[in-house]
Design an enzyme around this catalytic site. Sequence first.
Site, PDB file in Angstrom:
ATOM      1  N   GLY A  15       0.596  -1.124   0.275  1.00 55.51           N
ATOM      2  CA  GLY A  15       0.484   0.140  -0.448  1.00 55.51           C
ATOM      3  C   GLY A  15       1.240   1.405  -0.167  1.00 55.51           C
ATOM      4  O   GLY A  15       0.900   2.160   1.064  1.00 55.51           O
ATOM      5  N   ASN A  88       1.435  -2.218   5.410  1.00 59.57           N
ATOM      6  CA  ASN A  88       0.254  -0.989   5.927  1.00 59.57           C
ATOM      7  C   ASN A  88      -0.650  -1.131   4.848  1.00 59.57           C
ATOM      8  O   ASN A  88      -1.824  -0.026   5.164  1.00 59.57           O
ATOM      9  CB  ASN A  88       1.397  -0.073   4.423  1.00 59.57           C
ATOM     10  N   TYR A 153     -13.168  -2.483  11.634  1.00 65.15           N
ATOM     11  CA  TYR A 153     -11.790  -2.344  11.239  1.00 65.15           C
ATOM     12  C   TYR A 153     -10.802  -2.192  12.427  1.00 65.15           C
ATOM     13  O   TYR A 153      -9.651  -2.712  12.810  1.00 65.15           O
ATOM     14  CB  TYR A 153     -11.708  -0.739  11.590  1.00 65.15           C
ATOM     15  N   ALA A 155     -11.699  -4.382  15.375  1.00 67.80           N
ATOM     16  CA  ALA A 155     -11.325  -6.051  15.112  1.00 67.80           C
ATOM     17  C   ALA A 155     -10.176  -6.475  14.281  1.00 67.80           C
ATOM     18  O   ALA A 155      -9.273  -7.511  14.951  1.00 67.80           O
ATOM     19  CB  ALA A 155     -12.614  -6.817  14.838  1.00 67.80           C
TER      20      ALA A 155
HETATM   21  P1  NAP Z   1      -4.834   5.591   2.300  1.00 70.17           P
HETATM   22  O1  NAP Z   1      -3.982   6.482   2.287  1.00 70.17           O
HETATM   23  O2  NAP Z   1      -6.543   5.023   2.371  1.00 70.17           O
HETATM   24  O3  NAP Z   1      -3.872   3.955   1.543  1.00 70.17           O
HETATM   25  C1  NAP Z   1      -4.027   3.186   1.677  1.00 70.17           C
HETATM   26  C2  NAP Z   1      -3.204   2.055   1.061  1.00 70.17           C
HETATM   27  O4  NAP Z   1      -3.411   0.524   0.830  1.00 70.17           O
HETATM   28  C3  NAP Z   1      -2.867   2.141  -0.348  1.00 70.17           C
HETATM   29  O5  NAP Z   1      -1.398   2.008  -1.369  1.00 70.17           O
HETATM   30  C4  NAP Z   1      -4.028   1.657  -1.526  1.00 70.17           C
HETATM   31  O6  NAP Z   1      -3.762   1.275  -2.267  1.00 70.17           O
HETATM   32  C5  NAP Z   1      -3.733   0.475   0.163  1.00 70.17           C
HETATM   33  N1  NAP Z   1      -4.823  -1.001  -0.817  1.00 70.17           N
HETATM   34  C6  NAP Z   1      -6.055  -0.482  -0.310  1.00 70.17           C
HETATM   35  N2  NAP Z   1      -6.566  -2.073  -0.196  1.00 70.17           N
HETATM   36  C7  NAP Z   1      -5.516  -3.061  -0.494  1.00 70.17           C
HETATM   37  C8  NAP Z   1      -5.617  -4.084  -1.778  1.00 70.17           C
HETATM   38  N3  NAP Z   1      -6.724  -5.274  -1.401  1.00 70.17           N
HETATM   39  N4  NAP Z   1      -4.718  -5.173  -1.528  1.00 70.17           N
HETATM   40  C9  NAP Z   1      -3.080  -4.084  -1.102  1.00 70.17           C
HETATM   41  N5  NAP Z   1      -3.373  -3.421  -0.798  1.00 70.17           N
HETATM   42  C10 NAP Z   1      -4.007  -2.186  -0.783  1.00 70.17           C
HETATM   43  O7  NAP Z   1      -4.752   4.668   3.416  1.00 70.17           O
HETATM   44  P2  NAP Z   1      -3.299   5.741   4.717  1.00 70.17           P
HETATM   45  O8  NAP Z   1      -4.550   6.647   5.811  1.00 70.17           O
HETATM   46  O9  NAP Z   1      -2.192   5.725   4.501  1.00 70.17           O
HETATM   47  O10 NAP Z   1      -3.288   4.532   5.828  1.00 70.17           O
HETATM   48  C11 NAP Z   1      -2.375   4.027   5.876  1.00 70.17           C
HETATM   49  C12 NAP Z   1      -2.575   2.142   6.842  1.00 70.17           C
HETATM   50  O11 NAP Z   1      -2.326   2.880   8.322  1.00 70.17           O
HETATM   51  C13 NAP Z   1      -3.584   1.274   7.100  1.00 70.17           C
HETATM   52  O12 NAP Z   1      -3.590   0.297   7.488  1.00 70.17           O
HETATM   53  C14 NAP Z   1      -4.610   2.452   8.142  1.00 70.17           C
HETATM   54  O13 NAP Z   1      -5.135   1.497   8.395  1.00 70.17           O
HETATM   55  C15 NAP Z   1      -3.587   2.847   8.982  1.00 70.17           C
HETATM   56  N6  NAP Z   1      -4.221   3.397  10.381  1.00 70.17           N
HETATM   57  C16 NAP Z   1      -4.615   5.505   9.329  1.00 70.17           C
HETATM   58  C17 NAP Z   1      -4.484   5.972   9.793  1.00 70.17           C
HETATM   59  C18 NAP Z   1      -4.818   7.729   9.531  1.00 70.17           C
HETATM   60  O14 NAP Z   1      -4.767   8.334  10.254  1.00 70.17           O
HETATM   61  N7  NAP Z   1      -4.688   7.565   8.275  1.00 70.17           N
HETATM   62  C19 NAP Z   1      -4.445   6.086  11.035  1.00 70.17           C
HETATM   63  C20 NAP Z   1      -4.613   5.143  12.031  1.00 70.17           C
HETATM   64  C21 NAP Z   1      -3.704   3.880  11.462  1.00 70.17           C
HETATM   65  P3  NAP Z   1      -4.113   1.905  -3.637  1.00 70.17           P
HETATM   66  O15 NAP Z   1      -4.126   3.438  -4.167  1.00 70.17           O
HETATM   67  O16 NAP Z   1      -3.925   0.916  -5.454  1.00 70.17           O
HETATM   68  O17 NAP Z   1      -5.589   1.031  -3.660  1.00 70.17           O
END
Ligand code: NAP
Length: 246
Positions: A15, A88, A153, A155
């Site tokens: 990701g 990630n 989420y 869980a």
């Molecule tokens: P994001 O901007 O929504 O990006 C998600 C990433 O995951 C993208 O690169 C997406 O690829 C990829 N992805 C989605 N579905 C996928 C699949 N089935 N197989 C492989 N890759 C997939 O997310 P983010 O906010 O940067 O979050 C990254 C991580 O941090 C996640 O695990 C999230 O739960 C965690 N997190 C985020 C926050 C926050 O405040 N943002 C807080 C706590 C935890 P595409 O671009 O190709 O769709």
Amino acid sequence: MSAVADQLRVALVTGASRGIGAAIAARLASDHFVVGTATSDAGAAAISELLGENGTGMVMRVDDEDSVASLYATLAQQDRAPLVLVNNAGITRDNLLMRMKPEEWGAVIDTNLTGLYRVVKPALRAMMKARWGRIVNLSSVVARMGNPGQSNYVASKAGIEGFTRSLALEIASRGITVNAVAPGFIETDMTAELTPEQVELMLARVPLGAMGTVADVAAAVAFLAGEGAGYITGETLQVNGGLHMS
Ligand code: NAP
């Protein structure tokens, strides 16, 4: 690969096309050869462009076993077995449990939690052979706080923290550490969906008084992926501005 990149450890970041994953990939590229994944060809091409000669973008879906197998087969052919793995990739499908559809529950568990099983298992053999490895899994502050509307989420993220501790125990003797990073409220596409009122309410609860940045999370991941964190395993590092202390 250039001669310099050839000597670098390979880090696989799932990701990596945007948000936190892109920041982690860019940060690790200063001293690793980074393989960053996206779900589309365009996303993979953007990762290659971002990383230059110290990395490459590849297509991989963590919810598709064949796609994961194909990525590892390509990496093996290229002699690029990762010794650093950052899990990630993650999604949300928020809803109150009373209204939550089976597809919303299933997609989140399958991507966030079962995806971890699919991606980690094939990485272990090379790490064991090297007697060195770093696995860092992205959790979330809500794994410990809970969050209404996110039972699926939460869980999945609580499951990731338990997985992290169990795997850490299984492979510590092989020189492989397994840790998690739990971001709080970080500015990304995921949080861009929140209304200004929701943002204001959240910020009122953050002692450091601001949203975190993707660079804040990338710094924590880089630390756990590095030599300096060699005596830390099974831990979850909170990056949440004091929102929740455990
Ligand atoms: P994001 O901007 O929504 O990006 C998600 C990433 O995951 C993208 O690169 C997406 O690829 C990829 N992805 C989605 N579905 C996928 C699949 N089935 N197989 C492989 N890759 C997939 O997310 P983010 O906010 O940067 O979050 C990254 C991580 O941090 C996640 O695990 C999230 O739960 C965690 N997190 C985020 C926050 C926050 O405040 N943002 C807080 C706590 C935890 P595409 O671009 O190709 O769709």
